[in-house]
Design an enzyme around this catalytic site. Structure first.
Site, mmCIF file in Angstrom:
data_model
loop_
_atom_site.group_PDB
_atom_site.id
_atom_site.type_symbol
_atom_site.label_atom_id
_atom_site.label_comp_id
_atom_site.label_asym_id
_atom_site.label_seq_id
_atom_site.Cartn_x
_atom_site.Cartn_y
_atom_site.Cartn_z
ATOM 1 N N ASP A 53 -35.987 2.716 6.428
ATOM 2 C CA ASP A 53 -36.324 1.656 7.391
ATOM 3 C C ASP A 53 -35.168 0.669 7.558
ATOM 4 O O ASP A 53 -35.347 -0.549 7.425
ATOM 5 C CB ASP A 53 -37.573 0.905 6.948
ATOM 6 C CG ASP A 53 -38.733 1.828 6.630
ATOM 7 O OD1 ASP A 53 -38.845 2.875 7.289
ATOM 8 O OD2 ASP A 53 -39.527 1.508 5.732
ATOM 9 N N GLU A 217 -45.157 2.850 15.475
ATOM 10 C CA GLU A 217 -44.835 1.789 14.532
ATOM 11 C C GLU A 217 -43.344 1.485 14.671
ATOM 12 O O GLU A 217 -42.663 2.023 15.540
ATOM 13 C CB GLU A 217 -45.197 2.176 13.104
ATOM 14 C CG GLU A 217 -44.407 3.325 12.517
ATOM 15 C CD GLU A 217 -44.771 3.579 11.049
ATOM 16 O OE1 GLU A 217 -45.705 2.956 10.542
ATOM 17 O OE2 GLU A 217 -44.092 4.422 10.428
#
Length: 350
Positions: A53, A217
């Site tokens: 991420d 997301e």
């Protein structure tokens, strides 16, 4: 006459050699990994073993910094709470440390620190982060600041929590300063939402507004040529070589949407325009950020999973850092072949 003991020894040696050959065949690296980048080139991944991420920033000290999700790298050092790496050229990265001092990481609720987002705002480095556990019914997003990019960051606590804000699975923050008005975008498979922030970036203002449906997301917003481009991730992030994560994009003339895909469909109901998906040797590319080099070329940073080395010794999915150039055509971004770059390619101009 050859003794039975000698024959047995020969058989054992033969078995060992056969086993080694089988192991080499089974665990052979992808062909691309055997190529040697020349001067001015690089090859993915650009940092290992893990930088999940990733969020990136070019700091005022001449370095690029990347911040990642909390992970245990399996080296006996325990979990790294927001690991930080830095580079002069976007290709060679060095581990700096953790964003928070030992014992001072956020603790306003139980959970790990996921998906940090770094921005330089009002003469400080702002780090927005998720605080959650798997299956958490009330995850939240907090914010911390520092005068220097490597930290340590001072936590300012909770910005929002799922049950309070009315958005399920409130993780994956993304900050955007829209001509002096700060916004936060966030969400994970229960809609992507935005909300205005106070001028200091430490509190929310008003009510959230929805910009995308339940397929996504990890939102990331950039503005280019009059459009706001929203990059989003879909699929499963963390199932090793079986991960289905991929990146799609949509754009809008307004920060609040509607965001439309290349076919003109609103991502409230469509899955966006896919620009990056799994390749022969890499699975689950996603959760991206973007940086621009000195020639104005945009680069996407993200994590992906090497199919021949999908997990750490601990069993968690191994997600190294990846880098690829963005190709712009007719107002839309894309990645070559819509896949992670596997062979040596030209390095950024810096």
């Amino acid at each position: 006459m050859i003794s039975k003991k000698w024959i047995r020894s020969l058989l054992i040696l033969a078995a060992v050699f056969v086993g080694l050959a089988g192991c080499n065949e089974k665990n052979e690296k992808p062909a691309a990994k055997n190529l040697s980048p020349k001067s001015g080139e690089f090859q993915n991944p650009v940092f290992e073993p893990v930088m999940a991420d990733p969020s990136i920033i070019e700091a005022d000290d001449g370095y690029f910094y990347v911040y990642g999700t909390e992970d245990n790298w399996g080296d006996g050092m325990g979990p790294r709470y927001v690991p930080v790496v830095r580079s002069k050229d976007l290709v060679k990265w060095d581990y700096v440390g953790e964003a928070f001092e030992a014992g001072l990481s956020p603790n306003w609720k139980e959970g790990g620190i996921w998906a940090p987002d770094i921005r330089y705002y009002q003469n400080k480095y702002y780090l927005y982060y998720s605080l959650s556990t798997w299956g958490d019914e009330d995850p939240g997003i907090g914010v911390a600041t520092s005068d220097v990019p490597e930290g340590p960051f001072t936590d300012h606590g909770k910005l929002l929590r799922s049950l309070e804000i009315g958005v399920d699975n409130s993780i994956d923050p993304a900050f955007y300063d829209d001509n002096g008005t700060p916004y936060l975008f966030w969400g994970s498979f229960h809609g992507i939402y935005g909300i205005e922030l106070t001028k200091d970036g430490l509190k929310t203002v008003g009510n959230p507004f929805q910009v995308a449906g339940n397929a996504f997301e990890a939102p990331y917003i950039m503005k280019k040529n009059g459009y706001y481009y929203m990059f989003l991730s879909l699929g499963s992030c963390c199932e090793g070589e079986n991960s289905t994560y991929h990146v799609a994009v949509a754009r809008s003339k307004s920060i609040k949407g509607p965001y439309l895909d290349k076919d003109g469909k609103d991502i409230m109901t469509s899955n966006g325009t896919v620009i990056l998906a799994s390749s022969k040797n890499f699975a689950g590319p996603g959760h991206n950020a973007i940086i621009t080099d000195k020639e104005g070329k945009d680069w996407i940073v993200y994590h992906a999973i090497q199919k021949d080395e999908p997990k750490m010794i601990s069993g968690i999915t191994r997600r190294p850092l990846m880098l690829d150039p963005i190709i712009w055509k007719d107002g839309w971004p894309s990645i070559k072949k819509q896949e992670p770059g596997e062979k040596p390619q030209k390095a950024p101009k810096l």
